[in-house]
Design an enzyme around this catalytic site. Sequence first.
Site, mmCIF file in Angstrom:
data_model
loop_
_atom_site.group_PDB
_atom_site.id
_atom_site.type_symbol
_atom_site.label_atom_id
_atom_site.label_comp_id
_atom_site.label_asym_id
_atom_site.label_seq_id
_atom_site.Cartn_x
_atom_site.Cartn_y
_atom_site.Cartn_z
ATOM 1 N N ASN A 40 0.831 -1.198 0.000
ATOM 2 C CA ASN A 40 0.000 0.000 0.000
ATOM 3 C C ASN A 40 0.872 1.257 0.000
ATOM 4 O O ASN A 40 1.966 1.286 0.584
ATOM 5 C CB ASN A 40 -1.020 0.006 1.147
ATOM 6 C CG ASN A 40 -0.438 -0.243 2.515
ATOM 7 O OD1 ASN A 40 0.594 -0.878 2.668
ATOM 8 N ND2 ASN A 40 -1.107 0.269 3.533
ATOM 9 N N GLU A 42 0.221 5.155 0.697
ATOM 10 C CA GLU A 42 -0.742 6.170 1.139
ATOM 11 C C GLU A 42 -0.330 7.557 0.663
ATOM 12 O O GLU A 42 0.775 7.759 0.126
ATOM 13 C CB GLU A 42 -0.872 6.107 2.667
ATOM 14 C CG GLU A 42 -1.442 4.750 3.090
ATOM 15 C CD GLU A 42 -1.735 4.640 4.578
ATOM 16 O OE1 GLU A 42 -1.273 5.501 5.362
ATOM 17 O OE2 GLU A 42 -2.433 3.674 4.948
ATOM 18 N N GLU A 53 -2.892 -4.682 -3.195
ATOM 19 C CA GLU A 53 -3.357 -5.513 -4.310
ATOM 20 C C GLU A 53 -3.264 -4.742 -5.625
ATOM 21 O O GLU A 53 -2.891 -5.301 -6.669
ATOM 22 C CB GLU A 53 -4.814 -5.938 -4.080
ATOM 23 C CG GLU A 53 -5.025 -6.834 -2.865
ATOM 24 C CD GLU A 53 -5.292 -6.065 -1.584
ATOM 25 O OE1 GLU A 53 -4.797 -4.934 -1.412
ATOM 26 O OE2 GLU A 53 -6.005 -6.614 -0.728
ATOM 27 N N CYS A 84 -10.133 -5.171 0.488
ATOM 28 C CA CYS A 84 -11.272 -4.254 0.526
ATOM 29 C C CYS A 84 -12.179 -4.527 -0.688
ATOM 30 O O CYS A 84 -11.799 -5.245 -1.625
ATOM 31 C CB CYS A 84 -10.790 -2.809 0.546
ATOM 32 S SG CYS A 84 -10.198 -2.200 -1.054
ATOM 33 N N CYS A 87 -10.707 -3.732 -4.056
ATOM 34 C CA CYS A 87 -9.655 -4.679 -4.471
ATOM 35 C C CYS A 87 -10.239 -6.014 -4.894
ATOM 36 O O CYS A 87 -9.680 -6.694 -5.753
ATOM 37 C CB CYS A 87 -8.630 -4.861 -3.360
ATOM 38 S SG CYS A 87 -7.522 -3.446 -3.245
HETATM 39 N N1 THU Z 1 -5.217 -1.817 2.517
HETATM 40 C C1 THU Z 1 -4.623 -2.558 1.544
HETATM 41 O O1 THU Z 1 -3.557 -2.194 1.020
HETATM 42 N N2 THU Z 1 -5.244 -3.697 1.152
HETATM 43 C C2 THU Z 1 -6.350 -4.215 1.730
HETATM 44 O O2 THU Z 1 -6.831 -5.242 1.296
HETATM 45 C C3 THU Z 1 -6.956 -3.531 2.878
HETATM 46 C C4 THU Z 1 -6.471 -2.160 3.137
HETATM 47 C C5 THU Z 1 -4.528 -0.587 2.967
HETATM 48 C C6 THU Z 1 -5.143 0.695 2.482
HETATM 49 C C7 THU Z 1 -4.640 1.672 3.525
HETATM 50 O O3 THU Z 1 -3.334 2.123 3.137
HETATM 51 C C8 THU Z 1 -4.506 0.838 4.789
HETATM 52 O O4 THU Z 1 -4.533 -0.517 4.356
HETATM 53 C C9 THU Z 1 -5.595 1.075 5.805
HETATM 54 O O5 THU Z 1 -6.854 0.978 5.215
#
Ligand code: THU
Length: 132
Positions: A40, A42, A53, A84, A87
């Site tokens: 991830n 941000e 993902e 999520c 994703c």
């Molecule tokens: N996040 C992911 O990278 N993948 C997931 O399947 C769930 C959430 C990340 C997004 C964000 O940077 C952090 O987790 C908190 O939501």
Amino acid sequence: MNELKVAAMSARENAYAPYSKFLVGAAILTPSGAVFSGCNVENVAYPQGTCAEAGAIAAMIAAGEREIAAAYVIAGSPTPVPPCGGCRQKLAEFAGADVPITMATTGGTEQTMRMDELLPGAFTADHMEPRS
Ligand code: THU
């Protein structure tokens, strides 16, 4: 599976998550045997952040591959981290109904579900036929 796990764990270590502090790693296996990973990323403008993902999928597409044979997602969550909703749709674009998606914790707990269990009733290209 172990190669996928190692790739996802390694990508997770590079996650950029200064806001949530929730580091996520993902890895994808393709039918050719190649493995692509992502983490991830941000952003201070929160909605601009991207999931692990999405990064792994982008790496797969950039390398010229279009099919997911298996995926692995890992985070430091109390229970195996579920992709999520967005994703799930992104994975379903390249993963067939029976593709195994393994969700894991850094503590060693794993749960594997089929793509169609994670996203039942997925919107697909078939729903756009016939076009009028
Ligand atoms: N996040 C992911 O990278 N993948 C997931 O399947 C769930 C959430 C990340 C997004 C964000 O940077 C952090 O987790 C908190 O939501």
